[in-house]
Scaffold this motif. Sequence first.
Motif, PDB file in Angstrom:
ATOM      1  N   LEU A 515      44.328  37.157  30.959  1.00 21.84           N
ATOM      2  CA  LEU A 515      44.327  37.714  32.344  1.00 21.84           C
ATOM      3  C   LEU A 515      45.014  39.266  32.172  1.00 21.84           C
ATOM      4  O   LEU A 515      44.566  40.260  32.683  1.00 21.84           O
ATOM      5  N   THR A 516      46.148  39.248  31.408  1.00 24.94           N
ATOM      6  CA  THR A 516      46.637  40.839  31.342  1.00 24.94           C
ATOM      7  C   THR A 516      45.976  41.712  30.737  1.00 24.94           C
ATOM      8  O   THR A 516      46.100  42.816  30.396  1.00 24.94           O
ATOM      9  N   ASN A 517      44.893  41.135  29.815  1.00 20.16           N
ATOM     10  CA  ASN A 517      44.024  41.982  28.903  1.00 20.16           C
ATOM     11  C   ASN A 517      42.867  42.630  29.470  1.00 20.16           C
ATOM     12  O   ASN A 517      42.624  43.610  29.449  1.00 20.16           O
ATOM     13  N   TYR A 518      42.369  41.778  30.604  1.00 21.33           N
ATOM     14  CA  TYR A 518      41.137  42.041  31.224  1.00 21.33           C
ATOM     15  C   TYR A 518      41.523  42.562  33.017  1.00 21.33           C
ATOM     16  O   TYR A 518      40.594  43.389  33.567  1.00 21.33           O
ATOM     17  N   ALA A 519      42.162  41.853  33.570  1.00 21.07           N
ATOM     18  CA  ALA A 519      42.573  42.090  34.997  1.00 21.07           C
ATOM     19  C   ALA A 519      43.476  43.433  35.156  1.00 21.07           C
ATOM     20  O   ALA A 519      44.701  43.193  35.658  1.00 21.07           O
ATOM     21  N   ARG A 520      42.926  44.722  35.148  1.00 18.38           N
ATOM     22  CA  ARG A 520      43.634  45.764  35.358  1.00 18.38           C
ATOM     23  C   ARG A 520      42.924  46.832  36.369  1.00 18.38           C
ATOM     24  O   ARG A 520      41.866  46.777  36.332  1.00 18.38           O
ATOM     25  N   HIS A 521      43.792  47.215  37.147  1.00 14.26           N
ATOM     26  CA  HIS A 521      43.248  48.089  38.376  1.00 14.26           C
ATOM     27  C   HIS A 521      42.481  49.137  37.823  1.00 14.26           C
ATOM     28  O   HIS A 521      42.904  49.888  36.874  1.00 14.26           O
ATOM     29  N   ILE A 522      41.131  49.345  38.621  1.00 13.78           N
ATOM     30  CA  ILE A 522      40.245  50.342  38.051  1.00 13.78           C
ATOM     31  C   ILE A 522      40.650  51.838  38.238  1.00 13.78           C
ATOM     32  O   ILE A 522      40.296  52.668  37.298  1.00 13.78           O
ATOM     33  N   ASP A 523      41.634  51.893  39.011  1.00 13.06           N
ATOM     34  CA  ASP A 523      42.184  53.331  39.200  1.00 13.06           C
ATOM     35  C   ASP A 523      43.414  53.652  38.541  1.00 13.06           C
ATOM     36  O   ASP A 523      43.618  54.516  38.070  1.00 13.06           O
ATOM     37  N   THR A 524      44.330  52.578  38.703  1.00  8.13           N
ATOM     38  CA  THR A 524      45.797  52.739  38.038  1.00  8.13           C
ATOM     39  C   THR A 524      45.859  52.203  36.448  1.00  8.13           C
ATOM     40  O   THR A 524      47.100  52.606  35.965  1.00  8.13           O
ATOM     41  N   ASP A 525      44.986  51.300  36.196  1.00  4.37           N
ATOM     42  CA  ASP A 525      44.973  50.472  35.046  1.00  4.37           C
ATOM     43  C   ASP A 525      46.266  49.517  35.138  1.00  4.37           C
ATOM     44  O   ASP A 525      46.717  49.130  33.972  1.00  4.37           O
ATOM     45  N   GLU A 526      46.842  49.196  36.313  1.00  6.08           N
ATOM     46  CA  GLU A 526      48.014  48.467  36.262  1.00  6.08           C
ATOM     47  C   GLU A 526      47.434  47.008  36.139  1.00  6.08           C
ATOM     48  O   GLU A 526      46.611  46.839  36.664  1.00  6.08           O
ATOM     49  N   PRO A 527      48.328  46.011  35.373  1.00  2.00           N
ATOM     50  CA  PRO A 527      47.851  44.603  35.640  1.00  2.00           C
ATOM     51  C   PRO A 527      47.984  43.976  36.929  1.00  2.00           C
ATOM     52  O   PRO A 527      48.702  44.491  37.819  1.00  2.00           O
ATOM     53  N   LEU A 528      47.158  42.783  36.800  1.00  2.00           N
ATOM     54  CA  LEU A 528      47.376  42.203  38.130  1.00  2.00           C
ATOM     55  C   LEU A 528      48.816  41.886  38.243  1.00  2.00           C
ATOM     56  O   LEU A 528      49.417  41.193  37.428  1.00  2.00           O
ATOM     57  N   PRO A 529      49.568  42.077  39.552  1.00  2.00           N
ATOM     58  CA  PRO A 529      50.827  41.739  39.714  1.00  2.00           C
ATOM     59  C   PRO A 529      51.281  40.249  39.153  1.00  2.00           C
ATOM     60  O   PRO A 529      50.593  39.411  39.936  1.00  2.00           O
ATOM     61  N   ALA A 530      52.174  40.106  38.649  1.00  2.12           N
ATOM     62  CA  ALA A 530      52.360  38.773  38.350  1.00  2.12           C
ATOM     63  C   ALA A 530      52.820  37.725  39.747  1.00  2.12           C
ATOM     64  O   ALA A 530      52.539  36.510  39.558  1.00  2.12           O
ATOM     65  N   ASP A 531      53.152  38.142  40.796  1.00  7.96           N
ATOM     66  CA  ASP A 531      53.542  37.385  42.051  1.00  7.96           C
ATOM     67  C   ASP A 531      52.025  36.844  42.491  1.00  7.96           C
ATOM     68  O   ASP A 531      51.935  35.878  42.863  1.00  7.96           O
ATOM     69  N   VAL A 532      51.063  37.867  42.162  1.00  9.14           N
ATOM     70  CA  VAL A 532      49.844  37.559  42.573  1.00  9.14           C
ATOM     71  C   VAL A 532      49.271  36.518  41.843  1.00  9.14           C
ATOM     72  O   VAL A 532      48.460  35.521  42.366  1.00  9.14           O
ATOM     73  N   VAL A 533      49.393  36.566  40.498  1.00 14.28           N
ATOM     74  CA  VAL A 533      49.046  35.442  39.398  1.00 14.28           C
ATOM     75  C   VAL A 533      49.688  34.137  40.025  1.00 14.28           C
ATOM     76  O   VAL A 533      49.094  33.067  39.939  1.00 14.28           O
ATOM     77  N   GLU A 534      50.909  34.181  40.247  1.00 15.80           N
ATOM     78  CA  GLU A 534      51.724  32.957  40.557  1.00 15.80           C
ATOM     79  C   GLU A 534      50.884  32.513  41.575  1.00 15.80           C
ATOM     80  O   GLU A 534      50.928  31.252  41.994  1.00 15.80           O
ATOM     81  N   ARG A 535      50.731  33.012  42.911  1.00 13.98           N
ATOM     82  CA  ARG A 535      50.091  32.857  43.961  1.00 13.98           C
ATOM     83  C   ARG A 535      48.601  32.016  43.855  1.00 13.98           C
ATOM     84  O   ARG A 535      48.233  31.106  44.474  1.00 13.98           O
ATOM     85  N   LEU A 536      48.040  32.720  42.806  1.00 13.36           N
ATOM     86  CA  LEU A 536      46.503  32.297  42.363  1.00 13.36           C
ATOM     87  C   LEU A 536      46.777  30.901  41.998  1.00 13.36           C
ATOM     88  O   LEU A 536      45.842  30.029  42.294  1.00 13.36           O
ATOM     89  N   HIS A 537      47.717  30.680  40.896  1.00 15.49           N
ATOM     90  CA  HIS A 537      48.105  29.372  40.555  1.00 15.49           C
ATOM     91  C   HIS A 537      48.396  28.366  41.577  1.00 15.49           C
ATOM     92  O   HIS A 537      47.999  27.295  41.656  1.00 15.49           O
ATOM     93  N   ALA A 538      49.303  28.649  42.570  1.00 18.47           N
ATOM     94  CA  ALA A 538      49.792  27.789  43.599  1.00 18.47           C
ATOM     95  C   ALA A 538      48.557  27.632  44.392  1.00 18.47           C
ATOM     96  O   ALA A 538      48.550  26.432  45.230  1.00 18.47           O
ATOM     97  N   SER A 539      47.601  28.351  44.593  1.00 15.88           N
ATOM     98  CA  SER A 539      46.608  28.015  45.562  1.00 15.88           C
ATOM     99  C   SER A 539      45.194  27.378  44.826  1.00 15.88           C
ATOM    100  O   SER A 539      44.253  27.456  45.618  1.00 15.88           O
ATOM    101  N   GLU A 540      45.443  26.987  43.513  1.00 18.30           N
ATOM    102  CA  GLU A 540      44.300  26.329  42.873  1.00 18.30           C
ATOM    103  C   GLU A 540      43.535  25.283  43.665  1.00 18.30           C
ATOM    104  O   GLU A 540      42.436  25.053  43.519  1.00 18.30           O
ATOM    105  N   ALA A 541      44.390  24.362  44.389  1.00 19.84           N
ATOM    106  CA  ALA A 541      43.828  23.175  44.920  1.00 19.84           C
ATOM    107  C   ALA A 541      43.503  23.578  46.376  1.00 19.84           C
ATOM    108  O   ALA A 541      42.921  22.633  46.948  1.00 19.84           O
ATOM    109  N   PHE A 542      43.928  24.668  46.872  1.00 15.81           N
ATOM    110  CA  PHE A 542      43.421  25.269  48.331  1.00 15.81           C
ATOM    111  C   PHE A 542      41.933  25.153  48.536  1.00 15.81           C
ATOM    112  O   PHE A 542      41.148  25.737  47.693  1.00 15.81           O
ATOM    113  N   ASN A 543      41.508  24.591  49.536  1.00 20.32           N
ATOM    114  CA  ASN A 543      40.093  24.377  50.017  1.00 20.32           C
ATOM    115  C   ASN A 543      39.138  23.642  49.175  1.00 20.32           C
ATOM    116  O   ASN A 543      38.195  23.592  49.118  1.00 20.32           O
TER     117      ASN A 543
END
Length: 683
Positions: A515-543
């Motif tokens: 994830l840290t290798n490919y998920a980088r902002h197209i304008d800033t090259d910043e990686p997907l924030p760690a807290d967003v990743v945590e929320r993605l994991h937390a929401s895996e069973a959502f819906n």
Amino acid sequence: MTDAVTNPLLSPPALPYDLPPYGSIRAEHYLPAFREAFAAHRAEVEQITSQTDAPTFENTLMALERSGALLDRIARTFYTVSSADGTAEIQAVEEELAPLMAAHSDAIQLDATLFARISALHAQLDELGLDAESRHLVERHHREMSLAGAGLDDEQKKRLTDLNQRLSVLTTTFEKNLLADTNDLAVVFDDAAELDGLSEGELSAAAQAATARGLDGRYVVTLTLYTGHPYLASLANRESRRRLLEASRARGARGNEHDNREVLREIVRLRAERAALLGYPSHAAAILADQTAGSPQTVHDLLRRLAVPAATNARSEQAALQRIADADGIRIEAHDWAFYTEKVRAAEYDLDRAALRPWFEAERVLRDGVFFAAEQLYGVTITERHDLQGYHPDVRVFEVHNADGSELGLFLLDLYTRDSKRGGAWMNSIVTQSALRGTAPVVVNNLNVNKPAPGTPTLLTLDEVTTLFHEFGHALHGLFATVTYPHFAGTAVHRDFVEFPSQVNEMWILWPEILTNYARHIDTDEPLPADVVERLHASEAFNQGFATSEYLAASWIDQAWHGLSVDEATADIDVAEFEATALADIGLDNPAVPTRYASTYFAHVFSGGYSAGYYSYIWSEVLDADTVEWFRDNGGLTRDNGDRFRQRLLGVGGSADPLAAYRDFRGRDAEIQPLLERRGLTG
């Protein structure tokens, strides 16, 4: 005149890895080439059946595996194009070809003399001294010819051949109707305000689609294969959402020239008659007799076991959506579900999935995500070959090498949607690996991502990222399978096992170093924030109540149609009423949760290879979830783990019993608990 000079399909392969010379192939080349290939194949089989020597493995099975190489090459070349670039000329070829192909297949599969020779070998199998793959080859040919009807009498075989030819025409017609109606029902919007909520790139794609149809200044949203649409999650205008879902659900059922209702009813009737001719009570029973599930009852038991908690979870999710929708004064309907789901997701997990797209630029996802994961796990290297041409200008060609630098094969990617491409996403093999034939694999992945205007980056949704990883899992299966016989090449495994490797490959999407290798902002090259990743994991069973219910509903409709006896299938069936009754029977008749595919646009089962087999995704997911647990318990993304998975599962192809291969990899049978936990069905 059709010969190797004038028809490139009849010339010996000249490109690397036997890649077809697509740049020089025209629609009119196909039928003459097929006719010559049919004749060549029949002559090769006649050499086997006309000999007076007693059958041996070499003079019967080996000879049969060597036969048909020209036909196989031409067919794979054609069907790759017909599914991904089905122009009017190609569709005309396919309609004429369908009954010819069915008749030729039957001529081989129902050949009494060939079956007798194979049966003789099967009867003395223990005395032949064969290696494991060769032994399995005898068993598979004998079983497949038996199930195909090789043991029937001449009159029964004649009826069976007639049925198969008619079915080949009907399934081709179903797909042609669906493609035409999908294109006709693309939703036209006059004003960008109607598409409020879409990103700049999505608006650009809609404007581009309109321009391509001569509707400059307007916006066209093309339909996906499944019932829903990614844009339903972000379109703020409720009427726009309603129009989009209504168009999707209308396909093939509008009473026009593209109506699929009578087509599918006849398909069901003829499949039921064919099953009875072969000695089975239903088409589902005939199909499942040669799958790992074994019987319809086994499939029904699994689907019913999952449907009860899935429907319960969906009702709980609906109540949560309704609480937010109350503030807008509306009652949740099917076209509202995705939109309010994102509101609930934002409230519960502070997560806006639509806002993630700038981190998922397509090229980076491909090279630094999908390819990178394969390189880390299996040691392969993947480089683009700009000197090689695909079947359409959008197709890209990549060469794959093993860790030791040896050549492995080619991978083709066809990312974007177009009117001539059927919906959905898929993988197929253009050339399969076989030691007997001396061929290496060439595989292609097709997706249907909207193409933005030139100079605009392609930003993927998380679902599209998942699809890209998933389909590349199929591609790896096709690339890694290493077998002797063409019969076992690539993904030629049981239908309810084939989705397993692709589903496993999805696990790397959120794996930290990937994830840290490919998920980088197209304008800033910043990686997907760690807290967003945590929320993605937390929401895996959502819906997952909704997602599981819509999938199970489609699987149950497939089983319902194909579980009909001859008498039941010949009754006057109203398609909508049949679906409603089937969904009520399993408790998945919630109007706010429509089935993933309704019958009239259920291409998987009425024009694809999944008839009575759509359950296979969840069946394979039992193995997938259990395998993901194994990877996590054993260190995750390591070369040792990748080599074990490649050698014991992917590399086997169809050359061994798939569940035996799984036990060899895992050390035991798969357990269902990881799947129940993943989908939140343990309550």
